[in-house]
Design a protein around this motif. Structure first.
Motif, PDB file in Angstrom:
ATOM      1  N   GLU A   5      51.777  40.433  73.682  1.00  0.00           N
ATOM      2  CA  GLU A   5      51.953  39.941  72.320  1.00  0.00           C
ATOM      3  C   GLU A   5      50.785  39.056  71.904  1.00  0.00           C
ATOM      4  O   GLU A   5      50.323  39.109  70.757  1.00  0.00           O
ATOM      5  N   ARG A   6      50.297  38.251  72.851  1.00  0.00           N
ATOM      6  CA  ARG A   6      49.145  37.400  72.547  1.00  0.00           C
ATOM      7  C   ARG A   6      47.908  38.253  72.286  1.00  0.00           C
ATOM      8  O   ARG A   6      47.118  37.956  71.377  1.00  0.00           O
ATOM      9  N   ASP A   7      47.736  39.309  73.074  1.00  0.00           N
ATOM     10  CA  ASP A   7      46.600  40.211  72.862  1.00  0.00           C
ATOM     11  C   ASP A   7      46.683  40.887  71.497  1.00  0.00           C
ATOM     12  O   ASP A   7      45.675  41.029  70.794  1.00  0.00           O
ATOM     13  N   GLN A   8      47.880  41.320  71.120  1.00  0.00           N
ATOM     14  CA  GLN A   8      48.060  41.976  69.828  1.00  0.00           C
ATOM     15  C   GLN A   8      47.759  41.014  68.683  1.00  0.00           C
ATOM     16  O   GLN A   8      47.128  41.379  67.687  1.00  0.00           O
ATOM     17  N   LYS A   9      48.180  39.774  68.840  1.00  0.00           N
ATOM     18  CA  LYS A   9      47.918  38.758  67.819  1.00  0.00           C
ATOM     19  C   LYS A   9      46.420  38.488  67.712  1.00  0.00           C
ATOM     20  O   LYS A   9      45.874  38.344  66.609  1.00  0.00           O
ATOM     21  N   ARG A  10      45.753  38.409  68.865  1.00  0.00           N
ATOM     22  CA  ARG A  10      44.305  38.189  68.861  1.00  0.00           C
ATOM     23  C   ARG A  10      43.563  39.370  68.239  1.00  0.00           C
ATOM     24  O   ARG A  10      42.609  39.186  67.473  1.00  0.00           O
ATOM     25  N   TYR A  11      44.025  40.590  68.532  1.00  0.00           N
ATOM     26  CA  TYR A  11      43.387  41.781  67.970  1.00  0.00           C
ATOM     27  C   TYR A  11      43.526  41.793  66.443  1.00  0.00           C
ATOM     28  O   TYR A  11      42.563  42.101  65.726  1.00  0.00           O
ATOM     29  N   TRP A  17      39.201  39.023  60.591  1.00  0.00           N
ATOM     30  CA  TRP A  17      37.838  38.476  60.571  1.00  0.00           C
ATOM     31  C   TRP A  17      36.864  39.527  60.050  1.00  0.00           C
ATOM     32  O   TRP A  17      35.966  39.199  59.249  1.00  0.00           O
ATOM     33  N   GLU A  18      36.991  40.773  60.483  1.00  0.00           N
ATOM     34  CA  GLU A  18      36.116  41.847  60.011  1.00  0.00           C
ATOM     35  C   GLU A  18      36.186  41.981  58.499  1.00  0.00           C
ATOM     36  O   GLU A  18      35.156  42.119  57.821  1.00  0.00           O
ATOM     37  N   ASP A  19      37.401  41.976  57.965  1.00  0.00           N
ATOM     38  CA  ASP A  19      37.577  42.125  56.521  1.00  0.00           C
ATOM     39  C   ASP A  19      36.875  41.010  55.754  1.00  0.00           C
ATOM     40  O   ASP A  19      36.323  41.240  54.673  1.00  0.00           O
ATOM     41  N   LYS A 266      33.090  38.574  68.855  1.00  0.00           N
ATOM     42  CA  LYS A 266      34.141  39.404  68.268  1.00  0.00           C
ATOM     43  C   LYS A 266      34.059  40.841  68.771  1.00  0.00           C
ATOM     44  O   LYS A 266      35.089  41.498  69.003  1.00  0.00           O
ATOM     45  N   PHE A 267      32.843  41.332  68.960  1.00  0.00           N
ATOM     46  CA  PHE A 267      32.677  42.711  69.423  1.00  0.00           C
ATOM     47  C   PHE A 267      33.298  42.909  70.798  1.00  0.00           C
ATOM     48  O   PHE A 267      34.087  43.843  71.013  1.00  0.00           O
TER      49      PHE A 267
END
Length: 278
Positions: A5-11, A17-19, A266-267
């Motif tokens: 869940e933490r990974d999904q939130k970070r993703y 951020w990209e937007d 970010k990449f």
């Protein structure tokens, strides 16, 4: 909260951020500058321009190989593994880092990148003192510092740059992150499209191995403008030091370092999280 869940939130945070980051629209001044640089380099002709781009590619590749084989790089690799063992004593290789929580990888990145920012700041300040040698050495030094930052971030996230595919990805990321912002969104998308063609055990890069695009040649124009401003500011001396020129050079290099680190950060975050979800 579970790690998934933490990974999904970070993703999701990276997507947001990209937007925001790539929503940049060129101002009239930027558009005029980009149009002027395009016309300037068109005068070289296709053959000469491609020859220049190929030479820059070779410089990037040789610089990467040199940095990879320095004692400093090997010490940094060992230091990263030592940091990682604090969190997980079973870590023995760079690839093992990919199994650590992203929060721990982020922490190690923050520690190392603080030093890289200070290095960029100091190098820019030194360049701001003026002098032909310092001005001539500025662009190679800037490229080396920022490439070093990318190498360190890639290593922390578990990507071994001794593999040819990882070398090309790192160099393309250097090219992307030092482009004018108006061109970054397109190159960002193209890099992800190339990565979609790869498997985790690929040795060689699946996309085009050409690194530098014509838009990057504007970096030389920006470098000439920077050198001119520093030369002018060098005349404003306070207690024997050109403090204004030093502040200008330090500020320019620091902002570029910030940009390279942010994009690279970010990449590799997004790449690792994407691979975990596959």
């Amino acid at each position: 909260m579970r790690q998934e869940e933490r990974d999904q939130k970070r993703y999701q945070a990276i997507i947001e951020w990209e937007d925001t980051y790539f929503s940049h629209e060129a101002t009239d001044v930027e558009y005029t500058y980009l149009k002027w640089t395009d016309k300037l380099f068109e005068q070289l002709g296709d053959h000469r321009r491609q020859k220049v781009l190929l030479q820059i590619d070779h410089v990037f590749i040789h610089l990467h190989a040199y940095l990879q084989n320095t004692r400093s790089h090997e010490e940094t690799r060992k230091r990263i593994l030592q940091y990682a063992k604090v969190f997980a004593p079973t870590v023995d290789s760079i690839e093992d880092l990919q199994y650590l929580p992203v929060e721990q990888l982020d922490y190690m990145t923050d520690q190392l990148m603080a030093k890289q920012r200070l290095l960029a700041l100091g190098q820019g300040g030194l360049t701001g003192m003026g002098g032909m040698f310092l001005l001539a050495a500025d662009l190679p030094a800037v490229i080396a510092i920022n490439l070093r930052s990318i190498q360190q971030i890639a290593t922390i996230y578990g990507y071994d740059l001794k593999r040819p595919v990882e070398m090309v990805i790192a160099l393309k990321l250097l090219h992307l992150s030092t482009l004018p912002k108006a061109f970054q969104a397109h190159e960002w998308e193209r890099l992800w499209q190339d990565l979609d063609q790869h498997h985790t055990d690929d040795i060689f890069y699946a996309g085009s191995e050409e690194i530098v695009e014509p838009e990057w040649l504007g970096q030389f124009i920006r470098q000439m403008a920077k050198s001119f401003v520093i030369t002018v500011l060098r005349k404003k001396v306070f207690q024997g030091l050109p403090l204004v020129g030093m502040a200008f050079g330090a500020g320019i290099n620091y902002r570029l370092s910030q940009q390279v680190i942010e994009l690279s950060y970010k990449f590799y975050q997004k790449r690792l999280l994407s691979e975990r979800n596959q």
